[in-house]
Design an enzyme around this catalytic site. Structure first.
Site, PDB file in Angstrom:
ATOM      1  N   VAL A   1       7.264   0.075  -1.700  1.00  0.00           N
ATOM      2  CA  VAL A   1       7.122   1.326  -0.964  1.00  0.00           C
ATOM      3  C   VAL A   1       8.380   1.568  -0.141  1.00  0.00           C
ATOM      4  O   VAL A   1       8.863   0.661   0.553  1.00  0.00           O
ATOM      5  CB  VAL A   1       5.887   1.297  -0.042  1.00  0.00           C
ATOM      6  CG1 VAL A   1       5.730   2.630   0.681  1.00  0.00           C
ATOM      7  CG2 VAL A   1       4.631   0.982  -0.843  1.00  0.00           C
TER       8      VAL A   1
ATOM      9  N   GLY B   1       7.877  -2.112   2.283  1.00  0.00           N
ATOM     10  CA  GLY B   1       7.135  -3.311   1.908  1.00  0.00           C
ATOM     11  C   GLY B   1       6.971  -3.407   0.413  1.00  0.00           C
ATOM     12  O   GLY B   1       7.269  -2.480  -0.342  1.00  0.00           O
TER      13      GLY B   1
ATOM     14  N   PHE C   1       1.236  -3.686  -6.088  1.00  0.00           N
ATOM     15  CA  PHE C   1       1.177  -2.281  -6.458  1.00  0.00           C
ATOM     16  C   PHE C   1       2.546  -1.623  -6.400  1.00  0.00           C
ATOM     17  O   PHE C   1       2.656  -0.397  -6.364  1.00  0.00           O
ATOM     18  CB  PHE C   1       0.213  -1.526  -5.536  1.00  0.00           C
ATOM     19  CG  PHE C   1      -1.218  -1.964  -5.695  1.00  0.00           C
ATOM     20  CD1 PHE C   1      -1.799  -2.076  -6.937  1.00  0.00           C
ATOM     21  CD2 PHE C   1      -1.982  -2.262  -4.581  1.00  0.00           C
ATOM     22  CE1 PHE C   1      -3.105  -2.468  -7.091  1.00  0.00           C
ATOM     23  CE2 PHE C   1      -3.297  -2.657  -4.717  1.00  0.00           C
ATOM     24  CZ  PHE C   1      -3.864  -2.758  -5.977  1.00  0.00           C
ATOM     25  N   GLY C   2       3.609  -2.386  -6.364  1.00  0.00           N
ATOM     26  CA  GLY C   2       4.942  -1.819  -6.347  1.00  0.00           C
ATOM     27  C   GLY C   2       5.564  -1.827  -4.962  1.00  0.00           C
ATOM     28  O   GLY C   2       4.950  -2.225  -3.980  1.00  0.00           O
TER      29      GLY C   2
ATOM     30  N   ASP D   1      -9.991  -2.741  -1.861  1.00  0.00           N
ATOM     31  CA  ASP D   1      -8.955  -3.627  -1.311  1.00  0.00           C
ATOM     32  C   ASP D   1      -8.768  -3.362   0.188  1.00  0.00           C
ATOM     33  O   ASP D   1      -7.646  -3.204   0.665  1.00  0.00           O
ATOM     34  CB  ASP D   1      -7.637  -3.413  -2.062  1.00  0.00           C
ATOM     35  CG  ASP D   1      -6.630  -4.538  -1.793  1.00  0.00           C
ATOM     36  OD1 ASP D   1      -7.062  -5.651  -1.450  1.00  0.00           O
ATOM     37  OD2 ASP D   1      -5.415  -4.291  -1.911  1.00  0.00           O
TER      38      ASP D   1
END
Length: 718
Positions: free
Chosen positions: A432, A425, A429-430, A546
């Site tokens: 994965v 995904g 946040f980058g 979050d």
């Protein structure tokens, strides 16, 4: 004479015709409702609110704000609900509404109704919910209100009601919510009535003129699970220890009163924060920073005669000698304490709430016994320290270095570069990846991006090491990291069954058929335990910031794992450049796909979290987790799609859930239809609903701590 008789006959016929017309056109319920329209139209323009209230209709069931249902024995539907809110209507509440025999819900909040509550209103014996808050009602609370046999919700807050709180409230045996805040009620809180209220969930008497002490029998409210709010009154005396008998999920608000003495340390008192007791100058003890010895020191000074006796009884030389002996004794005691402390610290069986201690050398995991009770009940899966917390890691130079936080988790950088990688995904946040190592063990690799200098590297390592100390069965473990100017990677455990968002909404838009009620309850319990550990036991008492379904991962047994905590701070420290749009995977093993779906804009943030200047708090996480619980219960998404192709937004899940309870809707109308098959679980579903609604209170101080949330959910179904 004949002319006069003819005239009388004419008017009689005319009046009879009008009655026939009304009887043919409008039902008795409709005629009663017109009294409300008339009561408003006399004082303000209610045309907009009552624009379709037409006396020529045969039934009022199509009128704005009116709901009806069919009742056996009647050919026409009967009125069961009135809901006209926030219209700034000025008028009085007519007594004719009491003739609505089947009226269940009266909802006129946030208007400008004035005058007293007519006692005739309570002739509508089917009423179970009355929401009249935010008006200008005055007078006393009619004792006859509890002649309503099924009254469950009474909210009269933010009015001008006055007089004492009637003892007759003890007859409201079905009452679940009693909210009388922001009125002018005076006198003492009645005693001897609270034990009768076996179903009361919320009690709010704040912002009134009440005096006296808190009745002992309020501690008998065994069903209270939300809030006990007695703030902003003139209450005094000591806090009764019986309040400690209330459920651990109850949030106290006793601020701004005149309570005195030491705060009890029993039961629910131990779960309250300091804000629950503020603005009570004579209160002392934990969790306030004012010790009770300080309070005694501030007590009135002794009389002059006593002081003279003291001066006469002790000479100045003797006083100096005694003072010197006291100081020497204190110093010696301090040395002993320091010696014992360091001796215990060197003991391999020492206990710490930071996760740095051994929890036992045998197979049975011992419980942490130390002043910080947060470790109790949490197992540490490692029998000794192996996280390399003192390791310096790589130098952060041009080549970079792969550093294992868990020393048992060892592999080389070349092995990572050669391994097969699959995209899991992409988010802010980058990206994965799932990477399968040479030994067949899968790991999750998050690529943060590029950027950052040597100074940032040191801060990054310190933060990663702090996160790496988090070890809990319901939290994803961080195993290693990699830093280089052009690459930053985090390597953690791979959780095999996706996340809660996919389980609820399906990877292809179809919900999972395996999310039964026991499975959902298991997920909720595990996630609550993980979050409670982050808040109470982690080295820095982490705020996740979050919480949403996509950050709750699931394994094949539907055990839940909290992921992605600490990433915001890591990215900020590293100073990476656009982590979600960098180049290819390290070593060129797998390029970033152009069509990776980005996460949708979510609506899990607490109201105060939407103000940019506010700093994250643990109460933000509590609210977000409450929204997740509502998704588990309703099967509905709280997220708002960013697509501009439609102007229709997903309704606010919190608002709809609260409205459903206010209006007394059946549980079957609010929960996921898949849960209806578990008929035996109705009480459990309702209990989790109450937890979720407590978590999503608009006031952060009214929300429980996640420790309490976890304990409360843990008791459901056991």
């Amino acid at each position: 004479m004949n002319g006069r008789k003819s005239l009388i006959f004419f008017f009689a016929v005319l009046h009879f015709g009008v009655l026939i017309k009304l009887s043919l056109c409008l039902s008795p319920d409709g005629l009663s409702l017109l009294s409300l329209k008339s009561a408003v139209d006399q004082y303000s323009d209610g045309h907009e609110a009552f624009s379709d209230w037409n006396d020529n209709d045969t039934t009022p069931c199509r009128w704005t704000g009116i709901s009806c249902t069919n009742v056996s024995g009647f050919s026409d539907p009967r009125v069961v609900g009135i809901s006209i809110v926030g219209r700034n209507l000025r008028g009085y509440i007519p007594s004719e509404l009491g003739s609505l025999a089947y009226l269940r819900r009266l909802n006129l909040h946030n208007n400008n109704f004035f005058g007293s509550l007519p006692s005739q209103l309570f002739n509508a014996t089917s009423l179970h919910s009355i929401f009249l808050y935010g008006n200008n009602l005055s007078g006393s609370l009619p004792p006859s209100i509890c002649e309503l046999p099924g009254l469950q919700n009474l909210d009269l807050s933010n009015n001008s009601l006055s007089g004492p709180i009637p003892n007759e409230l003890k007859s409201c045996k079905q009452l679940q919510r009693l909210i009388l805040a922001k009125n002018k009620f005076s006198g003492e809180i009645p005693t001897g009535i609270w034990a009768e209220m076996q179903y009361l969930v919320q009690l709010d008497l704040s912002d009134n003129d009440l005096n006296g002490s808190i009745p002992e029998d309020i501690g008998n409210l065994s069903s209270l699970s939300s809030t006990l709010n007695l703030s902003a009154n003139h209450l005094s005396g000591k806090l009764p220890e019986s309040l400690g008998n209330l459920a651990v999920t109850v949030s106290f608000d006793l601020r701004d009163n005149n309570f005195s003495g030491e705060i009890p340390q029993t039961g629910s008192f131990a779960n309250q924060g300091p804000t629950a007791f503020l603005k009570n100058p004579l209160l002392c003890g934990f969790p306030l920073q004012k010790t009770c010895r300080d309070s005694k020191a501030e007590s009135p000074k002794s009389s002059p005669k006593a002081e003279n006796r003291t001066r006469k009884g002790l000479s100045s030389g003797l006083i100096i000698l005694v003072s010197f002996a006291d100081a020497a004794g204190v110093a010696f005691l301090g040395i002993v304490i320091v010696f014992v402390y360091w001796k215990k610290k060197g003991n391999s069986n020492g206990c710490s709430c930071t996760g740095k201690s051994k929890l036992g050398g045998n197979q049975k995991t011992q419980l942490c016994v130390c002043p910080c009770v947060c470790c109790k009940g949490f197992k540490n899966e490692d029998s000794e320290m192996e996280d390399g917390e003192n390791a310096e890691g790589g130098k952060g130079g041009e080549g970079g270095e792969l550093v294992a936080i868990d020393k048992r988790f060892t592999f080389e950088l070349d092995e990572l570069l050669r391994a097969s990688a699959y995209v899991l995904g992409k988010s802010g946040f980058g990206i994965v990846y799932k990477v399968v190592l040479g030994n067949g063990i899968p790991v999750a690799v998050r690529r943060l991006g590029e950027g950052g200098d040597q100074q940032r590297y040191k801060e990054f390592v310190a933060e990663v090491q702090t996160i790496g100390k988090i070890k809990h069965p319901n939290i994803v473990r961080l195993r290693a990291y990699y830093w280089a100017p052009d690459e930053k990677l985090l390597i953690s455990d791979f959780i095999s069954n996706g996340n809660l968002a996919s389980a609820l909404r399906g990877r292809n838009g179809k919900p999972s058929t395996s999310l039964s009620w026991p499975t959902r309850l298991k997920i909720a319990k595990g996630a609550a335990r993980g979050l409670a550990y982050l808040h109470e036991c982690s080295p820095r008492k982490f705020v996740h910031g979050d919480i949403k379904p996509s950050n709750i991962l699931l394994d094949n047994e539907f055990q839940s794992y909290i992921s992605d905590f600490g990433l915001n701070r890591l990215i900020s420290i590293a100073g990476v450049n656009n982590p979600s749009s960098s180049g290819g995977f390290i070593g060129g093993g797998l390029p970033y796909p152009k069509s990776v779906q980005t996460e949708r804009v979510h609506s899990y943030r607490a109201p105060e979290a939407r103000i940019p200047s506010n700093k994250p708090t643990q109460k933000w996480d509590v609210y977000s987790f409450g929204v997740v619980l509502l998704e588990l219960l309703t099967g509905k998404s709280a997220e708002i799609s960013p697509s501009t192709s439609t102007s229709v937004e997903v309704p606010d899940l919190v608002r709809l859930s609260r409205k459903g309870f206010e209006e007394g809707k059946p549980l079957s109308d609010m929960v996921d239809p898949m849960l209806l098959q578990a008929v035996h679980a109705t009480k459990e579903v309702l209990a989790l609903f109450h937890v979720a609604l407590a978590c999503t209170e608009a006031d952060p101080e009214a929300r429980p701590r996640l420790k309490n949330v976890s304990e409360n959910i843990g008791r459901i179904g056991t």
